[in-house]
Design an enzyme around this catalytic site. Structure first.
Site, PDB file in Angstrom:
ATOM      1  N   GLU A   1      26.872  53.345   3.835  1.00 54.16           N
ATOM      2  CA  GLU A   1      27.111  52.625   5.081  1.00 54.16           C
ATOM      3  C   GLU A   1      26.796  53.522   6.264  1.00 54.16           C
ATOM      4  O   GLU A   1      27.512  54.484   6.551  1.00 54.16           O
ATOM      5  CB  GLU A   1      28.574  52.159   5.166  1.00 54.16           C
ATOM      6  CG  GLU A   1      28.869  51.396   6.461  1.00 54.16           C
ATOM      7  CD  GLU A   1      30.328  51.042   6.627  1.00 54.16           C
ATOM      8  OE1 GLU A   1      30.711  50.655   7.751  1.00 54.16           O
ATOM      9  OE2 GLU A   1      31.090  51.151   5.649  1.00 54.16           O
TER      10      GLU A   1
ATOM     11  N   ASP B   1      39.558  57.808  -8.950  1.00 50.66           N
ATOM     12  CA  ASP B   1      39.453  56.452  -9.475  1.00 50.66           C
ATOM     13  C   ASP B   1      39.256  55.495  -8.303  1.00 50.66           C
ATOM     14  O   ASP B   1      40.201  55.180  -7.579  1.00 50.66           O
ATOM     15  CB  ASP B   1      40.725  56.091 -10.248  1.00 50.66           C
ATOM     16  CG  ASP B   1      40.595  54.787 -11.017  1.00 50.66           C
ATOM     17  OD1 ASP B   1      39.766  53.940 -10.630  1.00 50.66           O
ATOM     18  OD2 ASP B   1      41.330  54.601 -12.009  1.00 50.66           O
TER      19      ASP B   1
ATOM     20  N   HIS C   1      26.666  50.809  15.215  1.00 59.38           N
ATOM     21  CA  HIS C   1      26.147  50.263  13.959  1.00 59.38           C
ATOM     22  C   HIS C   1      24.683  49.848  14.090  1.00 59.38           C
ATOM     23  O   HIS C   1      23.913  49.957  13.133  1.00 59.38           O
ATOM     24  CB  HIS C   1      27.007  49.080  13.512  1.00 59.38           C
ATOM     25  CG  HIS C   1      28.290  49.496  12.878  1.00 59.38           C
ATOM     26  ND1 HIS C   1      29.377  49.931  13.608  1.00 59.38           N
ATOM     27  CD2 HIS C   1      28.667  49.588  11.567  1.00 59.38           C
ATOM     28  CE1 HIS C   1      30.365  50.255  12.776  1.00 59.38           C
ATOM     29  NE2 HIS C   1      29.955  50.061  11.544  1.00 59.38           N
TER      30      HIS C   1
END
Length: 436
Positions: free
Chosen positions: A122, A327, A418
């Site tokens: 991202e 995990d 972004h």
């Protein structure tokens, strides 16, 4: 999370380590940048060239750890070494890893300036956490405290009727010491801390809480609980019709109402006080506007039934988990957290993040993978005695991310960041200057 009295005393003793508790007040203080200058930032900021990559690799090597597996220079791992981590192995997924930092942490276990590896695809994520990390460092760092440490497994037992269930539950509550001995025979590192009993009709749920040392502990608590169930079936005065090792009541890999009632993993809090001038300089907004945003967003989170209210804690935790062999499915519970922003009487910004279910480990599981070991070594978080250190770094990282994203939203830079960094487009000069 409210802590019962005996458990609170255990936490206090562990935190004190034989010292007067008053010494913690002196320990958990900011480290001003003017007294302890921050180390250099990661070189080649916003540069994607081969030369910039080599600079960053040399920079990490200068920290005292090589990263041949991360750079692809080492041979691929022998498939036999991956036993216990993967079945039907065919190859490796490659996820880019970037560094955020320096991030100054003033904790009980993590103290100093850290460069944090984050694995993500991202765009803008590493830049955001890097900005927040450097803001925290300039402000003296994040103060971190770990309290409760435990992992649960919750077997269920089914009986013919409520009377048998009540008989069984009453018997189980008096067997705690025998249960502890059974765990000692099963694991060198696991320790039974508590057992809670819940009756629902002819069902009895036993929620076992374990301390798992420096391992995240899911496999450990499963094996220990299996041994406990064998002990129970051999000794119980009333046999169940049938039973299950896990009843879906432990909170494993999901966000539940238990998240703020019992810790699963480590309960960690991070806080910082950011001077108004730094907020204006780095985030291009004010403490008051950030507190305004927090209030609006908190109401929005409550209105939508959010378990925990925060900006994007899951982003930082997932990226750190991927890089460091944790995990990743446990992001479900680990990202349940609360962010709080307030304006102090002096006009500065007070920021805090609470993470009640941060389940991380510095040994076992995915920490055995070569790239995970390299990432953990960058933070000196590989091996025994370092899991809580990793948890405190993780909490400080999430605080950095919360400050950065709220600042971007308040300054009107969220979409522009972004657009510039998340779509493959070159960064605008002004955006680059703002990030630096």
């Amino acid at each position: 999370m409210p802590i019962p009295q005996e458990q609170a005393l255990q936490v206090a003793r562990r935190l004190a380590r034989g010292r007067p508790m008053i010494e913690l007040v002196d320990l958990l203080q900011p480290t001003p940048a003017e007294d302890t200058p921050a180390p250099p930032r990661v070189p080649g900021l916003r540069e994607w060239s081969e030369g910039a990559l080599r600079k960053r690799v040399e920079f990490v090597s200068g920290l005292g750890t090589g990263i041949p597996h991360l750079t692809g220079e080492a041979e691929r791992p022998d498939p036999s070494t991956l036993r216990g981590s993967i079945e039907n192995y065919i190859g490796m997924v490659q996820i880019p890893v970037g560094l955020a930092g320096p991030l100054r942490v003033n904790g009980i276990h993590a103290r100093g300036d850290f460069y944090v590896p984050l694995a993500t695809s991202e765009g803008a994520l590493v830049a955001s956490y890097d900005r927040g990390a450097n803001l925290l460092t300039a402000a003296g760092g994040a103060i971190c405290l770990t309290t409760t440490e435990q992992v649960q497994r919750a077997p269920a037992f089914v009986f013919d009727a409520l009377a048998q269930a009540a008989h069984f539950a009453a018997w189980a509550t008096g067997e705690f010491e025998a249960f502890q001995e059974a765990v000692k025979r099963t694991s060198r590192h696991g320790r039974l801390l508590d057992v809670a009993t819940h009756i629902e009709g002819n069902h009895v749920y036993l929620i076992f809480a374990f301390h798992t040392g420096d391992a995240a502990g899911q496999n450990m608590v499963t094996l220990c609980t299996a041994a406990l169930c064998e002990e129970i079936l051999a000794r119980t005065p009333v046999q169940p019709r049938y039973w299950f090792l896990e009843s879906n009541m432990s909170g494993d890999k999901k966000a539940t109402a238990l998240s703020f009632l019992q810790t699963r993993g480590r309960n960690v809090t991070a806080e910082a006080r950011i001077p108004r001038a730094l907020v204006e300089q780095v985030l291009h907004t004010t403490p008051q506007r950030m507190a305004d945003y927090w209030r609006v967003s908190f109401v929005g989170g409550v209105r939508t039934g959010s378990i925990g209210v925060n900006g994007h804690i899951a982003n930082g935790i997932a990226a750190l988990f991927l890089a460091c062999g944790q995990d990743v499915a446990c992001v479900s519970e680990a990202s349940v957290g609360v962010t709080r922003l307030e304006v102090t009487d002096d006009g500065d910004l007070y920021a805090a993040v609470s993470l009640p279910n941060l389940i991380v480990g510095s040994v076992g599981g995915g920490t055995r993978l070569p790239t995970a070991q390299e990432c953990l070594r960058i933070m000196d978080c590989l091996g025994d005695g370092r899991a809580t250190k990793l948890a405190e770094i993780c909490a400080a990282l999430t605080l950095a991310g919360e400050l950065s994203i709220v600042g971007a939203l308040c300054a009107g830079e969220f979409a522009r960041a972004h657009a510039a960094l998340g779509r493959g487009a070159p960064a605008e000069p002004s955006l680059k200057e703002e990030a630096e």
